[in-house]
Design a protein around this motif. Structure first.
Motif, PDB file in Angstrom:
ATOM      1  N   THR A   6       0.841  -1.198   0.000  1.00  0.00           N
ATOM      2  CA  THR A   6       0.000   0.000   0.000  1.00  0.00           C
ATOM      3  C   THR A   6       0.870   1.240   0.000  1.00  0.00           C
ATOM      4  OG1 THR A   6      -0.076  -0.098   2.430  1.00  0.00           O
ATOM      5  CG2 THR A   6      -1.879  -1.164   1.209  1.00  0.00           C
ATOM      6  N   TYR A   7       2.144   1.060  -0.369  1.00  0.00           N
ATOM      7  CA  TYR A   7       3.088   2.175  -0.343  1.00  0.00           C
ATOM      8  C   TYR A   7       2.713   3.210  -1.385  1.00  0.00           C
ATOM      9  CZ  TYR A   7       7.452   4.747  -0.891  1.00  0.00           C
ATOM     10  OH  TYR A   7       8.406   5.739  -0.979  1.00  0.00           O
ATOM     11  N   GLN A   8       2.596   4.444  -0.936  1.00  0.00           N
ATOM     12  CA  GLN A   8       2.286   5.563  -1.815  1.00  0.00           C
ATOM     13  C   GLN A   8       3.366   6.619  -1.659  1.00  0.00           C
ATOM     14  OE1 GLN A   8      -0.112   5.710  -4.041  1.00  0.00           O
ATOM     15  NE2 GLN A   8      -1.015   3.743  -3.449  1.00  0.00           N
ATOM     16  N   PRO A   9       4.244   6.760  -2.644  1.00  0.00           N
ATOM     17  CA  PRO A   9       5.309   7.769  -2.538  1.00  0.00           C
ATOM     18  C   PRO A   9       4.725   9.165  -2.357  1.00  0.00           C
ATOM     19  CG  PRO A   9       5.634   6.330  -4.435  1.00  0.00           C
ATOM     20  CD  PRO A   9       4.262   6.051  -3.917  1.00  0.00           C
ATOM     21  N   GLN A  10       5.379   9.946  -1.496  1.00  0.00           N
ATOM     22  CA  GLN A  10       4.885  11.287  -1.216  1.00  0.00           C
ATOM     23  C   GLN A  10       5.640  12.351  -2.009  1.00  0.00           C
ATOM     24  OE1 GLN A  10       2.144  11.767   0.713  1.00  0.00           O
ATOM     25  NE2 GLN A  10       2.093   9.511   0.782  1.00  0.00           N
ATOM     26  N   SER A  11       6.961  12.204  -2.068  1.00  0.00           N
ATOM     27  CA  SER A  11       7.758  13.214  -2.758  1.00  0.00           C
ATOM     28  C   SER A  11       7.808  12.931  -4.251  1.00  0.00           C
ATOM     29  CB  SER A  11       9.179  13.250  -2.185  1.00  0.00           C
ATOM     30  OG  SER A  11       9.857  12.041  -2.474  1.00  0.00           O
ATOM     31  N   ALA A  12       8.098  13.986  -5.016  1.00  0.00           N
ATOM     32  CA  ALA A  12       8.205  13.838  -6.470  1.00  0.00           C
ATOM     33  C   ALA A  12       9.353  12.899  -6.831  1.00  0.00           C
ATOM     34  CB  ALA A  12       8.399  15.207  -7.112  1.00  0.00           C
ATOM     35  N   PHE A  13      10.455  12.978  -6.064  1.00  0.00           N
ATOM     36  CA  PHE A  13      11.596  12.104  -6.354  1.00  0.00           C
ATOM     37  C   PHE A  13      11.234  10.642  -6.154  1.00  0.00           C
ATOM     38  CE2 PHE A  13      15.174   9.633  -4.687  1.00  0.00           C
ATOM     39  CZ  PHE A  13      16.025   9.675  -5.791  1.00  0.00           C
ATOM     40  N   MET A  14      10.530  10.320  -5.044  1.00  0.00           N
ATOM     41  CA  MET A  14      10.174   8.933  -4.767  1.00  0.00           C
ATOM     42  C   MET A  14       9.159   8.413  -5.776  1.00  0.00           C
ATOM     43  SD  MET A  14      12.135   7.871  -2.491  1.00  0.00           S
ATOM     44  CE  MET A  14      11.384   6.257  -2.418  1.00  0.00           C
ATOM     45  N   LYS A  15       8.264   9.272  -6.253  1.00  0.00           N
ATOM     46  CA  LYS A  15       7.328   8.854  -7.300  1.00  0.00           C
ATOM     47  C   LYS A  15       8.086   8.527  -8.579  1.00  0.00           C
ATOM     48  CE  LYS A  15       3.387  11.488  -5.521  1.00  0.00           C
ATOM     49  NZ  LYS A  15       2.460  12.618  -5.747  1.00  0.00           N
ATOM     50  N   TRP A  16       9.078   9.379  -8.881  1.00  0.00           N
ATOM     51  CA  TRP A  16       9.898   9.148 -10.069  1.00  0.00           C
ATOM     52  C   TRP A  16      10.691   7.839  -9.923  1.00  0.00           C
ATOM     53  CZ3 TRP A  16      15.254   8.863 -10.602  1.00  0.00           C
ATOM     54  CH2 TRP A  16      15.758   8.930 -11.896  1.00  0.00           C
ATOM     55  N   MET A  17      11.264   7.619  -8.750  1.00  0.00           N
ATOM     56  CA  MET A  17      12.056   6.412  -8.501  1.00  0.00           C
ATOM     57  C   MET A  17      11.185   5.158  -8.514  1.00  0.00           C
ATOM     58  SD  MET A  17      14.899   4.878  -7.879  1.00  0.00           S
ATOM     59  CE  MET A  17      16.093   6.148  -7.440  1.00  0.00           C
ATOM     60  N   GLU A  18       9.997   5.247  -7.917  1.00  0.00           N
ATOM     61  CA  GLU A  18       9.122   4.073  -7.804  1.00  0.00           C
ATOM     62  C   GLU A  18       8.680   3.574  -9.171  1.00  0.00           C
ATOM     63  OE1 GLU A  18       7.348   1.227  -5.235  1.00  0.00           O
ATOM     64  OE2 GLU A  18       8.896   2.744  -4.981  1.00  0.00           O
ATOM     65  N   ARG A  19       8.547   4.482 -10.136  1.00  0.00           N
ATOM     66  CA  ARG A  19       8.153   4.073 -11.486  1.00  0.00           C
ATOM     67  C   ARG A  19       9.298   3.384 -12.222  1.00  0.00           C
ATOM     68  NH1 ARG A  19       5.701   9.270 -11.585  1.00  0.00           N
ATOM     69  NH2 ARG A  19       7.417  10.052 -12.877  1.00  0.00           N
ATOM     70  N   ARG A  20      10.534   3.607 -11.775  1.00  0.00           N
ATOM     71  CA  ARG A  20      11.700   3.079 -12.474  1.00  0.00           C
ATOM     72  C   ARG A  20      12.386   1.943 -11.721  1.00  0.00           C
ATOM     73  NH1 ARG A  20      10.449   8.002 -13.543  1.00  0.00           N
ATOM     74  NH2 ARG A  20      10.858   8.947 -15.599  1.00  0.00           N
ATOM     75  N   LEU A  21      12.436   2.053 -10.385  1.00  0.00           N
ATOM     76  CA  LEU A  21      13.071   1.031  -9.553  1.00  0.00           C
ATOM     77  C   LEU A  21      12.326   0.986  -8.217  1.00  0.00           C
ATOM     78  CD1 LEU A  21      15.433  -0.995  -9.502  1.00  0.00           C
ATOM     79  CD2 LEU A  21      16.806   0.774  -8.373  1.00  0.00           C
TER      80      LEU A  21
END
Length: 422
Positions: A6-21
């Motif tokens: 249920t992890y939901q990235p909060q920062s823009a960097f973590m959203k960017w990272m989560e889509r790639r790794l």
């Protein structure tokens, strides 16, 4: 079996990272939302303790390697240099040496817990076999590390143990020569043992990753030995299991610290503070305490090749435990006969360890032979027969039902308000 992330990235960097790794999501699903049986007891905390001890051994080992000299003329003095001249070198060495003993203590408890609760049974056979591989790698790593101080016991233990390979027909002597790097234990032996002692912990770490991966595929066993059926049977790994693991790990570290600070040489051997001398043989050559049961089995067989075969078989037989135990019930909580034989087996293993520390003479050898016969009989005779003849207790329908029954007063037939809140 990893929990739904249920992890939901909060920062823009973590959203960017989560889509790639998606590392953060993987960690969240594997160590936070991961569902574990709600009835796990403190015996299950030793898995986390072992992970911590492996990390501690790697860290302290890397720092010690920076100051150690793998040469027969300098190894002993370099250890003394670490103890006397390197800042906190005494603490690093005592933490590493006693950490090995704590590591093996934890792994033995972990293994006996798995045997008691049937954690090796289907579908966890690969998980158990990976654990046996880790144990074999630990034994090899620990033995090579024992040689590095280049004291009297280090040198002669290396000589005796490596000489065992000479019992192998046809290729035994060439194998020993290859291990030594010559015709006697010397500088090439020390250098290759140091190299392998440094490398193998990272191999262990890799197999541990596979071990944890296999655990997350099939899920954790539990004291009831039955699989979770509904969400009521499980809780999230964090915070429930992590808090329990952290508390018991602190208790374990208190024991570790007590040995490291107050009894640092209790589990070592005094002869290792004497520089290695090939011309003087110690009166009684013994390995570290965690090898003593297998050392007793080795010495119990009068034939050298037979002793080596028995030594190897006593470890390899553990990998076949999932098929040697024919019972369909996992947990010893519901196997009254198996529970009795299990504790007899524990006493036999401890007895073999004590006998391994004694001279190979008289009654000690006779007792070791009796215990060795029982050790193998436990796996090859007792476990298969028990699976056919033992009358087990009725299993609960679910983990939640097992928890409720444990909280019932004697003679009660239903859940009480006290435990109903669980």
């Amino acid at each position: 079996m990893s929990g739904h992330s249920t992890y939901q990235p909060q920062s823009a960097f973590m959203k960017w990272m989560e889509r790639r790794l998606p590392i953060a999501g993987l960690v969240h699903s594997s160590f936070i939302a991961y569902p574990v049986p709600r009835n796990l007891n403190y015996w299950w905390t030793f898995g986390g303790i072992l992970a911590f001890m492996l990390a501690a051994q790697i860290v302290t080992g890397i720092v010690l390697a920076m100051h150690y000299t793998p040469h027969v003329d300098h190894a002993f003095n370099s250890v003394e240099h670490i103890m006397r001249d390197v800042n906190y070198g005494w603490l690093l060495r005592y933490a590493h040496a006693n950490g090995a003993s704590m590591f093996f203590l934890a792994v033995y408890i972990h293994m006996f817990r798995g045997m008691y609760y049937g954690s090796y049974k289907e579908p966890r056979e690969v998980l158990w076999i990976l654990g046996v591989i880790i144990y074999l790698l630990m034994m090899a790593t620990g033995f090579m590390g024992y040689v590095l101080p280049w004291g009297q016991m280090s040198f002669w233990a290396a000589t005796v143990i490596t000489n065992l390979f000479s019992a192998i027909p046809l290729v035994g002597d060439p194998v020993v020569t290859w291990l030594w790097g010559g015709y006697a234990v010397g500088n090439p032996t020390l250098q290759r043992f140091f190299s392998l002692h440094y490398l193998l912990p990272f191999v262990i770490a890799g197999v541990v990753v596979l071990h944890i991966w296999a655990l997350h595929v099939v899920g954790q066993n539990n004291p009831a030995g039955i699989e979770p059926k509904t969400e009521k049977d499980t809780v999230a790994f964090t915070p429930y299991a992590t808090v329990k693991d952290a508390f018991f790990m602190m208790c374990f570290l208190v024991v570790f610290a007590w040995f490291a600070f107050y009894l640092p040489n209790f589990m070592g051997h005094a002869d290792n503070y004497i520089p290695a001398n090939p011309a003087v043989t110690p009166s009684h050559i013994v390995p570290e305490w965690y090898y003593l049961p297998f050392y007793a089995i080795l010495r119990a067989i009068p034939n050298k090749l037979g002793g080596v075969v028995a030594l190897g078989a006593s470890i390899v037989i553990l990998a076949f435990l999932p098929w040697l135990d024919t019972s369909r019930v996992r947990s010893a909580n519901y196997r009254p006969l198996y529970r009795q034989f299990f504790w007899i087996f524990v006493v036999v293993c401890i007895g073999l360890g004590w006998l391994g520390s004694k001279p190979a003479e008289g009654g000690y050898v006779i007792a070791a032979r009796i215990f060795t016969v029982y050790y193998f009989a436990h796996f090859l005779i007792i476990l298969p027969i028990l699976g056919w003849v033992e009358k087990t207790k009725p299993l609960p329908n679910s983990i939640s039902e097992a928890i409720l029954k444990e909280g019932l007063p004697a003679g009660a037939s239903g859940p009480t308000p006290v435990v109903g809140r669980h």
